[in-house]
Design a protein around this motif. Sequence first.
Motif, PDB file in Angstrom:
ATOM      1  N   GLY A 246     -10.210   0.195  -1.814  1.00  0.00           N
ATOM      2  CA  GLY A 246      -8.824  -0.262  -1.896  1.00  0.00           C
ATOM      3  C   GLY A 246      -8.041   0.515  -2.924  1.00  0.00           C
ATOM      4  O   GLY A 246      -8.337   1.671  -3.203  1.00  0.00           O
ATOM      5  N   GLY A 247      -7.046  -0.140  -3.506  1.00  0.00           N
ATOM      6  CA  GLY A 247      -6.158   0.542  -4.426  1.00  0.00           C
ATOM      7  C   GLY A 247      -5.031   1.229  -3.679  1.00  0.00           C
ATOM      8  O   GLY A 247      -5.116   1.459  -2.472  1.00  0.00           O
ATOM      9  N   PRO A 248      -3.952   1.583  -4.384  1.00  0.00           N
ATOM     10  CA  PRO A 248      -2.796   2.187  -3.720  1.00  0.00           C
ATOM     11  C   PRO A 248      -2.966   3.658  -3.379  1.00  0.00           C
ATOM     12  O   PRO A 248      -2.155   4.212  -2.644  1.00  0.00           O
ATOM     13  CB  PRO A 248      -1.672   1.992  -4.746  1.00  0.00           C
ATOM     14  N   ARG A 249      -3.987   4.314  -3.920  1.00  0.00           N
ATOM     15  CA  ARG A 249      -4.191   5.740  -3.669  1.00  0.00           C
ATOM     16  C   ARG A 249      -5.572   6.005  -3.088  1.00  0.00           C
ATOM     17  O   ARG A 249      -6.530   5.298  -3.383  1.00  0.00           O
ATOM     18  CB  ARG A 249      -4.045   6.532  -4.973  1.00  0.00           C
ATOM     19  N   THR A 250      -5.644   7.028  -2.247  1.00  0.00           N
ATOM     20  CA  THR A 250      -6.933   7.522  -1.782  1.00  0.00           C
ATOM     21  C   THR A 250      -7.332   8.679  -2.687  1.00  0.00           C
ATOM     22  O   THR A 250      -6.544   9.613  -2.894  1.00  0.00           O
ATOM     23  CB  THR A 250      -6.850   8.001  -0.318  1.00  0.00           C
ATOM     24  N   ILE A 251      -8.523   8.633  -3.251  1.00  0.00           N
ATOM     25  CA  ILE A 251      -8.977   9.623  -4.221  1.00  0.00           C
ATOM     26  C   ILE A 251     -10.369  10.119  -3.850  1.00  0.00           C
ATOM     27  O   ILE A 251     -11.015   9.587  -2.943  1.00  0.00           O
ATOM     28  CB  ILE A 251      -8.991   9.022  -5.649  1.00  0.00           C
TER      29      ILE A 251
ATOM     30  N   ALA B  62       3.471   8.870  -9.591  1.00  0.00           N
ATOM     31  CA  ALA B  62       2.357   8.151  -8.969  1.00  0.00           C
ATOM     32  C   ALA B  62       1.608   7.338 -10.014  1.00  0.00           C
ATOM     33  O   ALA B  62       1.571   7.692 -11.196  1.00  0.00           O
ATOM     34  CB  ALA B  62       1.410   9.135  -8.296  1.00  0.00           C
ATOM     35  N   CYS B  63       1.010   6.248  -9.585  1.00  0.00           N
ATOM     36  CA  CYS B  63       0.186   5.449 -10.482  1.00  0.00           C
ATOM     37  C   CYS B  63      -1.103   6.196 -10.802  1.00  0.00           C
ATOM     38  O   CYS B  63      -1.524   7.076 -10.041  1.00  0.00           O
ATOM     39  CB  CYS B  63      -0.152   4.116  -9.828  1.00  0.00           C
ATOM     40  N   PRO B  64      -1.767   5.871 -11.911  1.00  0.00           N
ATOM     41  CA  PRO B  64      -3.071   6.467 -12.209  1.00  0.00           C
ATOM     42  C   PRO B  64      -4.043   6.280 -11.055  1.00  0.00           C
ATOM     43  O   PRO B  64      -3.946   5.316 -10.292  1.00  0.00           O
ATOM     44  CB  PRO B  64      -3.521   5.690 -13.451  1.00  0.00           C
ATOM     45  N   ALA B  65      -4.972   7.206 -10.930  1.00  0.00           N
ATOM     46  CA  ALA B  65      -5.855   7.261  -9.762  1.00  0.00           C
ATOM     47  C   ALA B  65      -6.631   5.972  -9.522  1.00  0.00           C
ATOM     48  O   ALA B  65      -6.852   5.582  -8.380  1.00  0.00           O
ATOM     49  CB  ALA B  65      -6.822   8.430  -9.899  1.00  0.00           C
ATOM     50  N   THR B  66      -7.058   5.299 -10.580  1.00  0.00           N
ATOM     51  CA  THR B  66      -7.900   4.112 -10.409  1.00  0.00           C
ATOM     52  C   THR B  66      -7.113   2.810 -10.516  1.00  0.00           C
ATOM     53  O   THR B  66      -7.680   1.756 -10.819  1.00  0.00           O
ATOM     54  CB  THR B  66      -9.058   4.110 -11.421  1.00  0.00           C
ATOM     55  N   THR B  67      -5.811   2.866 -10.253  1.00  0.00           N
ATOM     56  CA  THR B  67      -5.004   1.645 -10.201  1.00  0.00           C
ATOM     57  C   THR B  67      -5.528   0.724  -9.104  1.00  0.00           C
ATOM     58  O   THR B  67      -5.820   1.167  -8.000  1.00  0.00           O
ATOM     59  CB  THR B  67      -3.530   2.005  -9.918  1.00  0.00           C
ATOM     60  N   ASP B  68      -5.648  -0.571  -9.402  1.00  0.00           N
ATOM     61  CA  ASP B  68      -6.143  -1.530  -8.413  1.00  0.00           C
ATOM     62  C   ASP B  68      -5.055  -1.995  -7.459  1.00  0.00           C
ATOM     63  O   ASP B  68      -5.298  -2.200  -6.273  1.00  0.00           O
ATOM     64  CB  ASP B  68      -6.771  -2.733  -9.111  1.00  0.00           C
TER      65      ASP B  68
ATOM     66  N   PRO C 167       0.821  -1.203   0.000  1.00  0.00           N
ATOM     67  CA  PRO C 167       0.000   0.000   0.000  1.00  0.00           C
ATOM     68  C   PRO C 167       0.853   1.250   0.000  1.00  0.00           C
ATOM     69  O   PRO C 167       2.012   1.229   0.369  1.00  0.00           O
ATOM     70  CB  PRO C 167      -0.779  -0.111   1.322  1.00  0.00           C
ATOM     71  N   VAL C 168       0.288   2.362  -0.439  1.00  0.00           N
ATOM     72  CA  VAL C 168       0.945   3.653  -0.360  1.00  0.00           C
ATOM     73  C   VAL C 168       0.430   4.374   0.871  1.00  0.00           C
ATOM     74  O   VAL C 168      -0.769   4.505   1.068  1.00  0.00           O
ATOM     75  CB  VAL C 168       0.654   4.493  -1.626  1.00  0.00           C
ATOM     76  N   LEU C 169       1.345   4.865   1.722  1.00  0.00           N
ATOM     77  CA  LEU C 169       0.945   5.534   2.942  1.00  0.00           C
ATOM     78  C   LEU C 169       0.599   6.987   2.649  1.00  0.00           C
ATOM     79  O   LEU C 169       1.306   7.676   1.935  1.00  0.00           O
ATOM     80  CB  LEU C 169       2.086   5.471   3.972  1.00  0.00           C
ATOM     81  N   LEU C 170      -0.497   7.469   3.212  1.00  0.00           N
ATOM     82  CA  LEU C 170      -0.935   8.840   3.026  1.00  0.00           C
ATOM     83  C   LEU C 170      -1.082   9.497   4.374  1.00  0.00           C
ATOM     84  O   LEU C 170      -1.668   8.933   5.295  1.00  0.00           O
ATOM     85  CB  LEU C 170      -2.285   8.876   2.284  1.00  0.00           C
TER      86      LEU C 170
ATOM     87  N   GLY D 232      -3.787   3.530   1.801  1.00  0.00           N
ATOM     88  CA  GLY D 232      -4.579   3.114   0.661  1.00  0.00           C
ATOM     89  C   GLY D 232      -4.790   1.615   0.735  1.00  0.00           C
ATOM     90  O   GLY D 232      -3.968   0.891   1.281  1.00  0.00           O
ATOM     91  N   GLY D 233      -5.883   1.128   0.190  1.00  0.00           N
ATOM     92  CA  GLY D 233      -6.171  -0.301   0.252  1.00  0.00           C
ATOM     93  C   GLY D 233      -7.065  -0.622   1.429  1.00  0.00           C
ATOM     94  O   GLY D 233      -7.309   0.200   2.298  1.00  0.00           O
TER      95      GLY D 233
END
Length: 211
Positions: free
Chosen positions: A144-149, A96-102, A12-15, A28-29
């Motif tokens: 989930g996913g690596p980003r919070t959007i 960063a990965c695209p916003a909707t990366t799983d 996961p990516v920490l925010l 994220g996730g």
Amino acid sequence: MRGRSAVGVALPVLLAVALMGCQASANGGSEDDPPGGEGSTSASAMRPSGFGAVFLTVDECSSFGTSSFTEVSCTSERAAARVVARHDGRVSEGPACPATTDFVLHISEQRPSHDEDGDGAIPQGYACMRKLQPPHPGDPGGGGGPRTIVGDCVYDSGDGQVRETACNGRGKQQPEYEVTEAVTTRGDCPASTALYVELGGENPVGCARPW
């Protein structure tokens, strides 16, 4: 047949967030993500020959497995996720990965000791993956996913941290806040904001309201 291997790790990516003036962190996730969606699962990624010059490049596909991710043809019945972006280096140092990366597949550097044509080396990098079939944890509200959007929901997981959960309430944890806007500064958030989430990008502040 010559094979190429690399170690893949889905992380996961920490925010960082601030909750009503207090410091907290958001991951994220979610606990309900499928294999590769979130967590610290280590996986071996093995590449069969004949799928292009770069291991898991954009628009190539991988299979899912409990202990490995294998590059396969996107027309294969084993294909489960597609690469939507591919970068060398570490996630913390790259785009960063695209916003909707799983999920993100981390690929360790591999340099075979015996390589007859000299092209067997795989540099350290990461592949941003999108599942071929729903559900998509990276979608807004997907949990989930690596980003919070914008559109994602989170809950207080204790110890000053929050985590994503599905907005439809079907996750193990019920949503407590929803990220409704992405703005430049906290002052741009509406008065109803209860949680400030660091999103990164051009609008790095996420404004979250109680669910």
